[in-house]
Each structure stands twice: as structure tokens, then as C-alpha cells.
Design a protein around this motif. Sequence first.
Motif, PDB file in Angstrom:
ATOM      1  N   ASN A 124      31.824  13.126   1.351  1.00  0.00           N
ATOM      2  CA  ASN A 124      30.411  13.036   1.190  1.00  0.00           C
ATOM      3  C   ASN A 124      29.939  11.993   1.715  1.00  0.00           C
ATOM      4  OD1 ASN A 124      29.272  15.829   0.111  1.00  0.00           O
ATOM      5  ND2 ASN A 124      30.379  15.208  -2.133  1.00  0.00           N
ATOM      6  N   PHE A 125      30.658  11.431   2.546  1.00  0.00           N
ATOM      7  CA  PHE A 125      29.891  10.153   3.343  1.00  0.00           C
ATOM      8  C   PHE A 125      28.874  10.592   4.581  1.00  0.00           C
ATOM      9  CE2 PHE A 125      33.346   8.122   1.411  1.00  0.00           C
ATOM     10  CZ  PHE A 125      32.894   6.918   0.877  1.00  0.00           C
ATOM     11  N   PHE A 126      27.778  10.370   4.881  1.00  0.00           N
ATOM     12  CA  PHE A 126      27.130  10.687   5.942  1.00  0.00           C
ATOM     13  C   PHE A 126      26.476   9.478   6.665  1.00  0.00           C
ATOM     14  CE2 PHE A 126      24.507  10.368   1.996  1.00  0.00           C
ATOM     15  CZ  PHE A 126      23.285   9.603   2.469  1.00  0.00           C
ATOM     16  N   ALA A 127      25.805   9.856   7.831  1.00  0.00           N
ATOM     17  CA  ALA A 127      25.336   8.529   8.745  1.00  0.00           C
ATOM     18  C   ALA A 127      24.094   9.508   9.134  1.00  0.00           C
ATOM     19  CB  ALA A 127      26.188   7.993   9.775  1.00  0.00           C
ATOM     20  N   GLY A 128      23.147   8.583   9.757  1.00  0.00           N
ATOM     21  CA  GLY A 128      22.024   9.059  10.217  1.00  0.00           C
ATOM     22  C   GLY A 128      21.147   8.052  11.007  1.00  0.00           C
ATOM     23  N   LEU A 129      20.041   8.265  11.653  1.00  0.00           N
ATOM     24  CA  LEU A 129      18.799   7.517  12.122  1.00  0.00           C
ATOM     25  C   LEU A 129      17.816   7.783  11.598  1.00  0.00           C
ATOM     26  CD1 LEU A 129      20.105   7.983  16.243  1.00  0.00           C
ATOM     27  CD2 LEU A 129      20.577   5.953  14.622  1.00  0.00           C
ATOM     28  N   GLY A 130      16.852   7.039  11.736  1.00  0.00           N
ATOM     29  CA  GLY A 130      15.719   7.100  10.859  1.00  0.00           C
ATOM     30  C   GLY A 130      14.562   6.226  11.355  1.00  0.00           C
ATOM     31  N   TYR A 131      13.237   6.283  10.808  1.00  0.00           N
ATOM     32  CA  TYR A 131      12.104   5.521  11.160  1.00  0.00           C
ATOM     33  C   TYR A 131      11.508   5.306   9.834  1.00  0.00           C
ATOM     34  CZ  TYR A 131       7.008   4.936  12.252  1.00  0.00           C
ATOM     35  OH  TYR A 131       6.060   4.355  12.019  1.00  0.00           O
ATOM     36  N   GLN A 132      10.833   3.992   9.735  1.00  0.00           N
ATOM     37  CA  GLN A 132      10.146   3.547   8.432  1.00  0.00           C
ATOM     38  C   GLN A 132       8.948   2.846   8.871  1.00  0.00           C
ATOM     39  OE1 GLN A 132      12.661   1.787   5.526  1.00  0.00           O
ATOM     40  NE2 GLN A 132      11.284   0.154   5.231  1.00  0.00           N
ATOM     41  N   ASN A 133       7.931   3.108   7.891  1.00  0.00           N
ATOM     42  CA  ASN A 133       6.724   2.602   7.979  1.00  0.00           C
ATOM     43  C   ASN A 133       6.330   1.618   6.834  1.00  0.00           C
ATOM     44  OD1 ASN A 133       3.221   3.652   8.710  1.00  0.00           O
ATOM     45  ND2 ASN A 133       4.102   1.521   8.999  1.00  0.00           N
ATOM     46  N   SER A 134       5.912   0.539   6.711  1.00  0.00           N
ATOM     47  CA  SER A 134       5.687  -0.121   5.555  1.00  0.00           C
ATOM     48  C   SER A 134       4.668  -0.960   5.735  1.00  0.00           C
ATOM     49  CB  SER A 134       6.867  -1.270   5.371  1.00  0.00           C
ATOM     50  OG  SER A 134       8.095  -0.707   5.385  1.00  0.00           O
ATOM     51  N   HIS A 135       3.497  -0.744   4.997  1.00  0.00           N
ATOM     52  CA  HIS A 135       2.239  -1.272   5.002  1.00  0.00           C
ATOM     53  C   HIS A 135       1.509  -2.234   3.897  1.00  0.00           C
ATOM     54  CE1 HIS A 135      -1.396  -1.010   7.333  1.00  0.00           C
ATOM     55  NE2 HIS A 135      -2.149  -0.938   6.168  1.00  0.00           N
ATOM     56  N   PHE A 136       1.130  -3.171   4.277  1.00  0.00           N
ATOM     57  CA  PHE A 136       0.563  -4.407   3.027  1.00  0.00           C
ATOM     58  C   PHE A 136      -0.722  -4.779   3.400  1.00  0.00           C
ATOM     59  CE2 PHE A 136       5.221  -4.861   3.239  1.00  0.00           C
ATOM     60  CZ  PHE A 136       5.729  -4.803   1.922  1.00  0.00           C
ATOM     61  N   VAL A 137      -1.517  -5.092   2.332  1.00  0.00           N
ATOM     62  CA  VAL A 137      -2.820  -5.675   2.625  1.00  0.00           C
ATOM     63  C   VAL A 137      -2.943  -6.651   1.587  1.00  0.00           C
ATOM     64  CG1 VAL A 137      -3.885  -4.204   0.587  1.00  0.00           C
ATOM     65  CG2 VAL A 137      -5.125  -4.745   2.723  1.00  0.00           C
ATOM     66  N   VAL A 163       0.858  -1.262  -0.037  1.00  0.00           N
ATOM     67  CA  VAL A 163       0.063   0.078  -0.256  1.00  0.00           C
ATOM     68  C   VAL A 163       0.928   1.331  -0.046  1.00  0.00           C
ATOM     69  CG1 VAL A 163      -1.782   1.115   1.191  1.00  0.00           C
ATOM     70  CG2 VAL A 163      -1.951  -1.028   1.209  1.00  0.00           C
ATOM     71  N   TYR A 164       1.940   1.312   0.857  1.00  0.00           N
ATOM     72  CA  TYR A 164       2.922   2.442   1.088  1.00  0.00           C
ATOM     73  C   TYR A 164       3.945   2.064   1.991  1.00  0.00           C
ATOM     74  CZ  TYR A 164       1.240   3.551   5.869  1.00  0.00           C
ATOM     75  OH  TYR A 164       0.789   3.319   7.217  1.00  0.00           O
ATOM     76  N   GLU A 165       5.168   2.865   1.689  1.00  0.00           N
ATOM     77  CA  GLU A 165       6.133   2.701   2.593  1.00  0.00           C
ATOM     78  C   GLU A 165       6.754   4.251   2.712  1.00  0.00           C
ATOM     79  OE1 GLU A 165       9.201  -0.547   2.810  1.00  0.00           O
ATOM     80  OE2 GLU A 165      10.317   0.858   1.530  1.00  0.00           O
ATOM     81  N   PHE A 166       7.148   4.513   4.009  1.00  0.00           N
ATOM     82  CA  PHE A 166       7.578   5.989   4.076  1.00  0.00           C
ATOM     83  C   PHE A 166       8.743   5.703   5.113  1.00  0.00           C
ATOM     84  CE2 PHE A 166       7.439   9.364   7.059  1.00  0.00           C
ATOM     85  CZ  PHE A 166       7.794  10.547   6.526  1.00  0.00           C
ATOM     86  N   ASN A 167       9.673   6.457   4.824  1.00  0.00           N
ATOM     87  CA  ASN A 167      10.841   6.588   5.864  1.00  0.00           C
ATOM     88  C   ASN A 167      11.424   7.861   6.086  1.00  0.00           C
ATOM     89  OD1 ASN A 167      13.202   6.978   4.048  1.00  0.00           O
ATOM     90  ND2 ASN A 167      13.078   4.855   3.541  1.00  0.00           N
ATOM     91  N   LEU A 168      11.862   8.402   7.114  1.00  0.00           N
ATOM     92  CA  LEU A 168      12.245   9.764   7.317  1.00  0.00           C
ATOM     93  C   LEU A 168      13.436   9.327   8.303  1.00  0.00           C
ATOM     94  CD1 LEU A 168      11.606  12.819   7.179  1.00  0.00           C
ATOM     95  CD2 LEU A 168      10.516  12.772   9.327  1.00  0.00           C
ATOM     96  N   SER A 169      14.401  10.349   8.044  1.00  0.00           N
ATOM     97  CA  SER A 169      15.989  10.200   8.544  1.00  0.00           C
ATOM     98  C   SER A 169      16.576  11.457   9.067  1.00  0.00           C
ATOM     99  CB  SER A 169      16.982   9.352   8.000  1.00  0.00           C
ATOM    100  OG  SER A 169      17.100   9.632   6.743  1.00  0.00           O
ATOM    101  N   ALA A 170      17.404  11.726   9.928  1.00  0.00           N
ATOM    102  CA  ALA A 170      18.167  12.758  10.144  1.00  0.00           C
ATOM    103  C   ALA A 170      19.487  12.326  10.243  1.00  0.00           C
ATOM    104  CB  ALA A 170      18.063  13.561  11.553  1.00  0.00           C
ATOM    105  N   ASN A 171      20.362  13.095   9.376  1.00  0.00           N
ATOM    106  CA  ASN A 171      21.642  12.719   8.970  1.00  0.00           C
ATOM    107  C   ASN A 171      22.551  13.845   9.157  1.00  0.00           C
ATOM    108  OD1 ASN A 171      20.644  10.157   7.331  1.00  0.00           O
ATOM    109  ND2 ASN A 171      19.387  11.863   6.743  1.00  0.00           N
TER     110      ASN A 171
END
Length: 231
Positions: free
Chosen positions: A65-78, A51-59
Amino acid sequence: MRQFVFYSLLFFSLSVFSQKKKLNAPFSIRGNVGIPSATSSQMFRTAFGGVYEFNLSANARIFSNFFAGLGYQNSHFVNKKGLFDHYVFKDPSSDPPGKTVPYTTQLNGQGGFIKLGYDHFFDKGYVSFCLNSGVMACAYQHVNKDTSLANRPYGALKFNAPYFQPEIAVNFMTDGNLSFSIMLSYATMLYHFDPKAPRFNHIEEVNSTSNSYVMSWINIGFGFNILLGKK
């Protein structure tokens, strides 16, 4: 998929040596949204559609140009509509008993992840190569509690599993500190799909398919990056 990973890694390696010294912002907030599509386990692919997948991270940029961060993800199926529209569940606990109920079973996953990535610049923007890795807490929702022998012993409605997700995004710069992207990712969750958990094992189209690999899905979507701090 193997070719996808190979060429991604090849391009990543070449970019380290060929890129000019153009640096991205010290900090960034990166988000993506798309529609996942189950791939590896044929049983999972038969039973569920994305249905949808969303993620958001702060980096934060760590060097070059290497970077690292922490994030949240929501994946939804039906459950797949084309298949389950042909089935109804007769609920013995309804009043009156035996009331028919359609299948609207969902799988919702929420995860926290560590993001590691690298930005490679071109004239109008940059390409981001990332790896998200973390743990996802999953729950089956709106499960029709079929009690047939095929679904016993009943599987757990909730489970936690580690996952990793390589990701490529092509980012196009705007005039300000904002860029928009086209994104491709492939998630692999280290967990075998259990058809007894959503009570699907009595459905022939599901239980007759292969389930030899862990759950995974591909996601194509769009994203944004908010760039913070002086370059």
C-alpha cells in the motif's frame, strides 16, 4: 511538533508489520484544502495569517500500500488584520500626493511536489501517511512601497524555495470509488522570512519579534480521494 512526527513514524512502522492484505486502488487522485497557520518564525506569524491552502496530486500504488505521485500546491497568506488595521500607508505617488492606502499585502505560493505515502486500513476506511516535497515559487502581492530607511535595501518580491510537508489523513470510504478525509499537515519552507520584502520592517510589532527559524505552517483541513482501477 517533534512528538507529532515521532508518533506518526511509530504508527507508520507498526502498520507495515500489522496490516492485513487489504490493498487500495492502483491509482488515485488526492486533494486537500484547509486554512494554514504560521508557526515557527514569530516574525512571519506576527505579519501574516493564512487564507487557504490547496493541493492536488495524481498517484500510483508502487507495492503493497505504498504509493507515489506528482502534485500541485497553492498556499495563500494575507497580512494580519488585527495588527495592520491600525496602520495606513501614505502613497507619495498618488494624486494628490499622500493619499492613505490600507495594508492588503498578500503572500502567494505555488509549488510542484513529489508525494510518497502509505495507506493503513481500518474497518471503515484507511489512514494515509504522506510526505510532500518540492519547490515553491512565492510572490508578495499588493505591497505598499514604503521607502523608509528601515525597509532598505528592499527585499525581493519573488523567491523560490524548497519545502517539505508531512501529512496525515484519516479517510472514510463511501459506497463508490470515493473517500473523504480529515487532514493534518505541517509545511517547512527552507527560507527565512524577510520583513523588508513586503515592506513591513518599519512596523515595530513585526521587527521586534524573533526570526530565528525558517518559515513553516500547520494546516488542518478536509480532503478527498478518487480511487481508480481494480483493487
